[in-house]
Design an enzyme around this catalytic site. Structure first.
Site, PDB file in Angstrom:
ATOM      1  N   ASP A  14      -2.923 141.542  58.607  1.00  0.00           N
ATOM      2  CA  ASP A  14      -1.958 141.297  59.855  1.00  0.00           C
ATOM      3  C   ASP A  14      -2.268 142.348  60.719  1.00  0.00           C
ATOM      4  OD1 ASP A  14      -1.247 139.103  58.469  1.00  0.00           O
ATOM      5  OD2 ASP A  14       0.830 139.854  57.919  1.00  0.00           O
ATOM      6  N   GLY A  42      -0.450 132.554  51.748  1.00  0.00           N
ATOM      7  CA  GLY A  42      -0.594 132.435  50.321  1.00  0.00           C
ATOM      8  C   GLY A  42      -0.577 133.990  49.523  1.00  0.00           C
ATOM      9  N   ALA A 253       9.146 136.278  55.540  1.00  0.00           N
ATOM     10  CA  ALA A 253      10.389 135.889  54.816  1.00  0.00           C
ATOM     11  C   ALA A 253      10.528 134.621  54.112  1.00  0.00           C
ATOM     12  CB  ALA A 253      11.581 136.211  55.774  1.00  0.00           C
ATOM     13  N   ASP A 255       7.584 133.249  53.073  1.00  0.00           N
ATOM     14  CA  ASP A 255       6.839 133.525  51.953  1.00  0.00           C
ATOM     15  C   ASP A 255       7.583 134.099  50.706  1.00  0.00           C
ATOM     16  OD1 ASP A 255       4.846 132.350  53.627  1.00  0.00           O
ATOM     17  OD2 ASP A 255       4.098 134.463  54.097  1.00  0.00           O
ATOM     18  N   SER A 285      13.285 141.110  52.197  1.00  0.00           N
ATOM     19  CA  SER A 285      11.897 141.236  52.660  1.00  0.00           C
ATOM     20  C   SER A 285      12.043 141.421  54.510  1.00  0.00           C
ATOM     21  CB  SER A 285      10.964 140.198  52.374  1.00  0.00           C
ATOM     22  OG  SER A 285      11.206 138.971  53.285  1.00  0.00           O
TER      23      SER A 285
HETATM   24  O1  RIB Z   1       4.117 134.125  57.024  1.00  0.00           O
HETATM   25  C1  RIB Z   1       3.653 135.348  57.399  1.00  0.00           C
HETATM   26  C2  RIB Z   1       2.162 135.209  57.392  1.00  0.00           C
HETATM   27  O2  RIB Z   1       1.841 134.290  58.389  1.00  0.00           O
HETATM   28  C3  RIB Z   1       1.405 136.673  57.806  1.00  0.00           C
HETATM   29  O3  RIB Z   1       1.238 137.480  56.878  1.00  0.00           O
HETATM   30  C4  RIB Z   1       0.187 136.100  58.489  1.00  0.00           C
HETATM   31  O4  RIB Z   1      -0.932 136.715  57.940  1.00  0.00           O
HETATM   32  C5  RIB Z   1       0.430 134.696  58.666  1.00  0.00           C
HETATM   33  O5  RIB Z   1      -0.430 134.031  57.688  1.00  0.00           O
END
Ligand code: RIB
Length: 328
Positions: A14, A42, A253, A255, A285
């Site tokens: 990122d 993931g 968030a 994830d 998060s």
């Molecule tokens: O959900 C956030 C993620 O979305 C980030 O970390 C970015 O890499 C994208 O995949």
């Protein structure tokens, strides 16, 4: 022995700019800070599972560049099993260009790179790992044919599958019928239901959830500060309130939420409690910058849940959280 949570999905680097606001199309704005973080929906979920103290394995592809080596090493350092994280020759790793504003909101452009090369034949090779899973977590940053393959494997071997339909795109009904837990946010819900973004509100969410239930067995619609709406084929339908926190960066968030939900389910919580646990993981998060560094430990989550329980019901005996506190 605990069956691992197996995450099949993207691994990205990122590239994050933090500024007063997110630029509009055609506009240039001045950023205040630039940072790189390990990300990918993931990989974020896998790291969050591991940080909560639960065994996590990842099935993914990175590029044969510096980013790829760095991202794999980051997963390993976070205690994620990376045996099935392959390197795609002659390919760049996935990257995400992320703009974050002062309210913690973001906008993301993902360039998939090696993630686009995670194909059903790779998943077939990882079949022993998939079959060992207590639950499989996936998202839509890998090819749709691979997600479809996972749905069939999960159904065939009766393994629960949690699909985060992000980034938003339509999904065939027959595929949704193979999903145990579907966890869209508001935008994704509207795309899945073919509705305009402003049609989904707290007042209308139950209709959207009911329509998605025609496919998936359990639907959890993540609505940020409004909470998460839970609906099940068994007839449960309710809003689980959000935790109040001061957000600095909402990246990942969702994830974090999915990882928390999966860990809680694996620890034997009922679904409503597990959604609440997931909401707490997601909330914490948002209080930290970046994707993977923002994931909390189990103790932090337990503290947030307990403090909110304490505020709500000092007169009532407190319900057990029923999750083993893992070593931080
Ligand atoms: O959900 C956030 C993620 O979305 C980030 O970390 C970015 O890499 C994208 O995949």
């Amino acid at each position: 022995m605990r069956r691992p949570i197996v995450v099949v999905g993207s691994v990205n680097l990122d590239l994050v700019s933090i500024g007063k606001r997110i630029p509009l199309p055609g506009e240039t704005v001045k950023g205040e800070r630039f940072q790189t973080f390990h990300g990918g929906k993931g990989a974020n979920q896998a790291v969050a599972v591991a940080r909560l103290g639960y065994p996590a394995s990842m099935i993914a592809k990175v590029g044969d560049d510096d980013f790829g080596a760095r991202l794999r090493q980051g997963l390993r350092a976070a205690q994620v099993n990376v045996r099935a994280v392959a390197t795609a020759a002659g390919t760049a790793s996935g990257v995400a260009l992320i703009a974050v504003d002062r309210k913690g909101q973001n906008s993301i452009t993902v360039v998939p790179g090696a993630n686009d090369q995670l194909l059903p034949r790779d998943l077939e090779k990882a079949l022993p790992q998939l079959r060992a899973a207590g639950i499989i977590l996936t998202q839509l940053e890998i090819p749709m044919e691979s997600v479809q393959y996972l749905c069939s494997v999960a159904q065939r071997f009766r393994i629960p599958l949690m699909l985060d339909p992000a980034p938003a795109r339509p999904i065939p009904r027959r595929m949704l019928r193979q999903v145990t837990f579907l966890t869209p946010n508001e935008t994704e819900t509207c795309v899945l239901c073919g509705a305009a973004p402003d049609q989904l509100t707290v007042a209308t969410v139950s209709r959207f959830a009911a329509s998605l239930l025609g496919g998936a067995a359990n639907v959890i619609i993540k609505m940020g500060k409004h909470g998460a709406f839970l609906a099940t084929a068994a007839g449960l339908s309710r809003m689980i309130p959000a935790f109040k926190v001061k957000p600095v960066d909402s990246t990942a968030a969702g994830d974090a939420f999915n990882a928390g939900l999966a860990v809680a389910l694996m620890q034997g919580m009922d679904l409503a409690e597990a959604v609440r646990f997931g909401a707490a993981v997601g909330a914490i998060s948002t209080t930290r910058a970046g994707a993977q560094p923002s994931m909390p430990t189990a103790s932090e989550v337990i503290r947030l849940v307990a403090s909110s329980d304490g505020k709500k019901q000092s007169a009532r005996p407190r319900r057990e959280t029923r999750i083993a506190e893992a070593a931080d």
